[in-house]
Structures are given as structure tokens and as C-alpha cells.
Design a protein around this motif. Structure first.
Motif, mmCIF file in Angstrom:
data_model
loop_
_atom_site.group_PDB
_atom_site.id
_atom_site.type_symbol
_atom_site.label_atom_id
_atom_site.label_comp_id
_atom_site.label_asym_id
_atom_site.label_seq_id
_atom_site.Cartn_x
_atom_site.Cartn_y
_atom_site.Cartn_z
ATOM 1 N N MET A 1 -7.724 4.536 5.635
ATOM 2 C CA MET A 1 -8.573 3.970 4.695
ATOM 3 C C MET A 1 -7.960 3.128 3.737
ATOM 4 O O MET A 1 -8.347 1.939 3.110
ATOM 5 N N ASN A 2 -6.816 3.701 3.075
ATOM 6 C CA ASN A 2 -5.974 3.118 2.199
ATOM 7 C C ASN A 2 -5.357 1.726 2.503
ATOM 8 O O ASN A 2 -5.451 0.778 1.910
ATOM 9 N N ALA A 3 -5.071 1.757 3.945
ATOM 10 C CA ALA A 3 -4.504 0.570 4.406
ATOM 11 C C ALA A 3 -5.524 -0.643 4.403
ATOM 12 O O ALA A 3 -5.347 -1.662 4.017
ATOM 13 N N ARG B 1 -8.163 -0.867 2.307
ATOM 14 C CA ARG B 1 -8.301 -1.269 0.965
ATOM 15 C C ARG B 1 -7.083 -2.196 0.516
ATOM 16 O O ARG B 1 -7.465 -3.280 -0.187
ATOM 17 N N LEU B 2 -5.963 -1.932 0.883
ATOM 18 C CA LEU B 2 -4.720 -2.822 0.625
ATOM 19 C C LEU B 2 -5.217 -4.430 1.275
ATOM 20 O O LEU B 2 -5.007 -5.086 0.403
ATOM 21 N N ASP C 1 8.422 3.679 -0.146
ATOM 22 C CA ASP C 1 6.871 3.780 -0.621
ATOM 23 C C ASP C 1 6.522 2.320 -1.113
ATOM 24 O O ASP C 1 5.381 2.083 -1.758
ATOM 25 N N VAL D 1 4.934 -1.264 -0.533
ATOM 26 C CA VAL D 1 4.072 -1.761 0.638
ATOM 27 C C VAL D 1 3.810 -3.392 0.643
ATOM 28 O O VAL D 1 3.821 -3.917 -0.594
ATOM 29 N N THR E 1 3.167 1.088 11.713
ATOM 30 C CA THR E 1 3.332 2.034 10.645
ATOM 31 C C THR E 1 4.739 2.596 10.802
ATOM 32 O O THR E 1 5.316 2.530 11.789
#
Length: 66
Positions: free
Chosen positions: A1-3, A5-6, A34, A36, A66
Motif C-alpha cells: 500500500m505504501n508503494a 501511495r508513493l 532506505d 526511494v 523490490t
């Protein structure tokens, strides 16, 4: 989900996208654990991310490296 959002934030212009390959100086200062980076193959012409550093094994899951 974070990916997701980015990616959404990058598409909306909230966070910057990488639009070209980084030069040597940028690689030394920007690429670290860390960090991105979001880029579009069509926009940047980058088909494979290469940074000259040794990382753990990567794999492609769907449309994500990933």
C-alpha cells in the motif's frame, strides 16, 4: 500500500520523479539504504535501475522492482 501511495504522490507532483539517469555525483550523495526513487520507463527512458552498489537480491513483483 505504501508503494501505491508513493506512485500516486509522484503522479500528482507531490514528490519528485526521477526523469533521467543520475550522474556519478548524484549517485554518491542520493543512493543509500532506505532511499526511494520513483520513475516511469516512458518518461525517463530508464528500463533497468543501475546504481553501481551491491544490494540484496531483487525481484519483480507485478510492476514493481523490490
Amino acid at each position: 500500500m505504501n508503494a501505491l501511495r508513493l506512485i500516486h504522490a509522484a503522479r500528482q507532483g507531490v514528490i519528485p520523479r526521477i526523469t533521467r539517469r543520475l550522474n556519478d555525483s548524484e549517485r554518491r550523495t542520493m543512493i543509500k539504504s532506505d532511499a526511494v526513487f520513483v520513475f516511469s520507463v516512458e518518461e525517463s527512458g530508464i528500463k533497468r535501475w543501475t546504481d553501481g552498489l551491491l544490494w540484496s537480491t531483487s525481484c519483480i513483483l507485478g510492476n514493481f522492482l523490490t
